[in-house]
Design a protein around this motif. Structure first.
Motif, PDB file in Angstrom:
ATOM      1  N   VAL A  73       8.548  -3.742  -6.094  1.00 24.66           N
ATOM      2  CA  VAL A  73       9.399  -3.063  -5.118  1.00 24.66           C
ATOM      3  C   VAL A  73       9.235  -3.685  -3.735  1.00 24.66           C
ATOM      4  N   THR A  74       8.006  -4.053  -3.381  1.00 26.00           N
ATOM      5  CA  THR A  74       7.765  -4.673  -2.078  1.00 26.00           C
ATOM      6  C   THR A  74       8.444  -6.036  -1.984  1.00 26.00           C
ATOM      7  N   GLN A  75       8.386  -6.800  -3.064  1.00 21.38           N
ATOM      8  CA  GLN A  75       9.064  -8.103  -3.063  1.00 21.38           C
ATOM      9  C   GLN A  75      10.569  -7.915  -2.892  1.00 21.38           C
TER      10      GLN A  75
ATOM     11  N   SER B 165       0.831  -1.206   0.000  1.00 23.96           N
ATOM     12  CA  SER B 165       0.000   0.000   0.000  1.00 23.96           C
ATOM     13  C   SER B 165       0.864   1.253   0.000  1.00 23.96           C
ATOM     14  N   LEU B 166       1.912   1.257   0.814  1.00 27.32           N
ATOM     15  CA  LEU B 166       2.809   2.416   0.849  1.00 27.32           C
ATOM     16  C   LEU B 166       3.522   2.591  -0.486  1.00 27.32           C
ATOM     17  N   ALA B 167       3.923   1.472  -1.086  1.00 25.50           N
ATOM     18  CA  ALA B 167       4.609   1.544  -2.375  1.00 25.50           C
ATOM     19  C   ALA B 167       3.665   2.058  -3.460  1.00 25.50           C
ATOM     20  N   TYR B 168       2.416   1.571  -3.457  1.00 27.03           N
ATOM     21  CA  TYR B 168       1.441   2.021  -4.455  1.00 27.03           C
ATOM     22  C   TYR B 168       1.131   3.504  -4.280  1.00 27.03           C
TER      23      TYR B 168
ATOM     24  N   ILE C 112      13.528   0.247   4.521  1.00 21.77           N
ATOM     25  CA  ILE C 112      14.054  -0.421   3.322  1.00 21.77           C
ATOM     26  C   ILE C 112      13.165  -0.111   2.126  1.00 21.77           C
ATOM     27  N   LEU C 113      11.840  -0.140   2.332  1.00 23.33           N
ATOM     28  CA  LEU C 113      10.898   0.141   1.246  1.00 23.33           C
ATOM     29  C   LEU C 113      11.088   1.559   0.710  1.00 23.33           C
ATOM     30  N   ARG C 114      11.235   2.526   1.610  1.00 20.59           N
ATOM     31  CA  ARG C 114      11.420   3.910   1.156  1.00 20.59           C
ATOM     32  C   ARG C 114      12.679   4.044   0.304  1.00 20.59           C
TER      33      ARG C 114
END
Length: 541
Positions: free
Chosen positions: A58-60, A43-46, A86-88
């Motif tokens: 990106v999440t994977q 959700s944050l990535a989207y 890490i996601l950011r």
């Protein structure tokens, strides 16, 4: 065990427990981490990228990176924020990568723009175009709207006309157009909200995403190192932080005691040979410490980078500890005997150096005995002068000197008492460079419960190496029969939640503040007071 059977068993495990299990190689535990946080991260990535496919990619990548670097997580209770960090970074990297990619069809658009005779004020062609994705989104919102409201709405916005123009084109009154535009906007808003809710709900990641992540890490080995802070967090983050501080203080308690004790020796020296001999012993003591520290760092480095030889390096580390103990015991004995012998020789060859009253044999200034006695033993008995041949050990309820026996407390080169502090200390509670006791604390601690840079005991807690009968806990080499926690651990249970329970840091729950206070009071205070007293009484000659 299938991929998801373990999830039923570990679903209620907290983040710290899952991290610890994952560090031990439990992929089912990491699968639970993925399941727990995949929707949040996607959700944050989207929200940042605006593309479902890219956000999942990106999440994977984020979870794969987390698996590889899980040992770098210093506080597993902050797993969620660590994953988001890490996601950011991954999102930022993706954006930079996309920004550096040439825009597809840019040359054609530029050529078309040059040929376009439309004035610049009307905007560029690419600014007026809408993507296929936008078209699909637009029509899905408009198609469910009644035609009565859809037609005036499209005409009003697409043609950028006035209400009067729309009314004339549709043969409606201006009031009717205003009413239909108002209702159309409300229906459009409602339709868009419903569309967004339905689309986001359908885009929620499920089992397929989890399986994809686990497949991606299938060929990647778990991190070799286990985070010492991660282990402690299983029993409570705050508790472990205090326990870590206690271990750090215990590691250097003996060094502090040795420093002040040997520093006092310089004030006791009367000739050049005595000073040189004192400096030699000081250098040897600290040289052994430096060799020990460098050896531990070196062995840990090799073990982490070649875990196939971890058992061999672990054995070498424990042998290094035994060598340290042997060296310190031998060196202290030689120092006590050697300095007595040297003092006798210097009195014979340099009598002029011993003219002061404090330097006379049997001078009362060399020792302090309290008048108060209990059972015929002085309440306080301290020696300030350098030991001489024929000197007896210091004995008192509270005793201090080169060789001190205390009914309650002893401090010195060799200290033996229920509570003892010294280079070599022996007692129920012992603090020293090498401490032997039921509760041992020191650079090298040996006891039923031992805390130190290296520790040997029934339960051993250490910075560099721990050798325990039941459990061992360290940030280096940990070896025990039942449970071991650490980067290089050997036991029946290694870096698992069960191992954390057996290690039982909760034994510190009610006592760690008192223990730290005791280290400060029993080590630093007597060492400073004794050193200053020696320098005051014996320093003038």
């Amino acid at each position: 065990m299938s991929l998801f059977k373990a999830r039923i068993r570990i679903a209620d495990t907290n983040d710290a427990g899952l991290v610890l299990a994952s560090l031990g190689g439990d992929r089912d535990a990491f699968c639970e981490i993925v399941t727990r946080y995949q929707n949040l991260l996607c959700s944050l990535a989207y929200s940042s990228l605006g593309d479902l496919k890219y956000s999942e990619d990106v999440t994977q990548e984020t979870f794969v990176e987390a698996w590889k670097k899980l040992d770098s997580l210093r506080d597993p209770e902050k797993l969620k924020s660590w994953l988001c960090g890490i996601l950011r970074y991954k999102v930022s990297h993706f954006r930079r990568k996309e920004a550096n990619q040439p825009i597809k069809g840019a040359d054609e658009l530029e050529e078309l723009d040059e040929k376009n005779e439309t004035p610049a004020s009307e905007g560029k062609l690419e600014d007026q175009a809408i993507s296929a994705q936008q078209q699909a989104l637009l029509w899905q919102a408009l198609e469910k709207m009644p035609e009565t409201y859809r037609e005036p709405l499209i005409l009003f916005y697409r043609e950028q006309c006035s209400v009067e123009y729309v009314a004339s084109q549709l043969d409606l009154t201006e009031d009717t157009v205003k009413q239909r535009l108002s209702r159309g906007r409300k229906q459009l808003q409602k339709a868009m909200i419903t569309f967004v809710e339905d689309t986001l709900t359908k885009s929620k990641q499920g089992t397929a995403f989890t399986v994809a992540v686990m497949a991606a890490i299938q060929g990647i080995s778990p991190p070799v190192k286990a985070s010492i802070l991660g282990t402690g967090a299983v029993k409570g983050g705050l508790l472990f932080k205090w326990a870590s501080l206690l271990i750090f203080m215990a590691s250097f308690a003996g060094i502090i005691s040795s420093y002040f004790g040997l520093r006092a020796g310089l004030a006791q020296s009367r000739t050049q040979r005595e000073r040189k001999r004192t400096i030699l012993f000081v250098s040897l003591f600290f040289g052994i410490v430096i060799i020990y520290i460098l050896g531990m760092f070196g062995l840990k480095h090799f073990a982490v980078n070649d875990h196939t030889m971890a058992a061999g390096y672990s054995t070498a580390a424990h042998l290094l500890v035994l060598a340290f103990i042997t060296s310190y015991v031998v060196l202290v004995i030689r120092m006590l005997k050697g300095m007595r012998k040297l003092r006798a020789q210097e009195r014979l060859f340099h009598p002029e150096a011993f003219q002061a009253q404090a330097d006379q044999l049997h001078s009362k200034q060399r020792e302090y005995k309290s008048r108060l006695r209990l059972g015929g033993i002085p309440l306080i008995h301290f020696r300030f002068g350098m030991p001489e041949i024929g000197d007896k050990p210091i004995v008192g309820w509270i005793a201090g000197g080169d060789l001190a026996y205390g009914i309650l407390f002893a401090w010195g080169g060799v200290a033996i008492a229920p509570i003892s502090v010294g280079i070599i200390s022996i007692g129920a509670i012992s603090i020293g460079a090498v401490g032997f006791g039921l509760f041992g604390i020191g650079t090298i601690a040996v006891g039923a419960i031992a805390f130190g840079a290296s520790a040997i005991g029934y339960k051993a807690y250490a910075s560099f190496s721990s050798l325990g009968w039941e459990s061992a806990f360290s940030n280096g080499f940990s070896t025990a029969i039942d449970a071991a926690i650490g980067p290089i651990a050997i036991a029946q249970e290694v870096n698992t939640p069960l191992a954390a329970d057996i290690a039982n840091l909760s034994l510190m729950d009610q006592s760690y503040l008192w223990i730290m206070a005791a280290i400060i009071v029993l080590v630093i205070v007597p060492a400073v007071l004794h050193s200053n007293k020696v320098r005051k009484i014996m320093g003038k000659h």
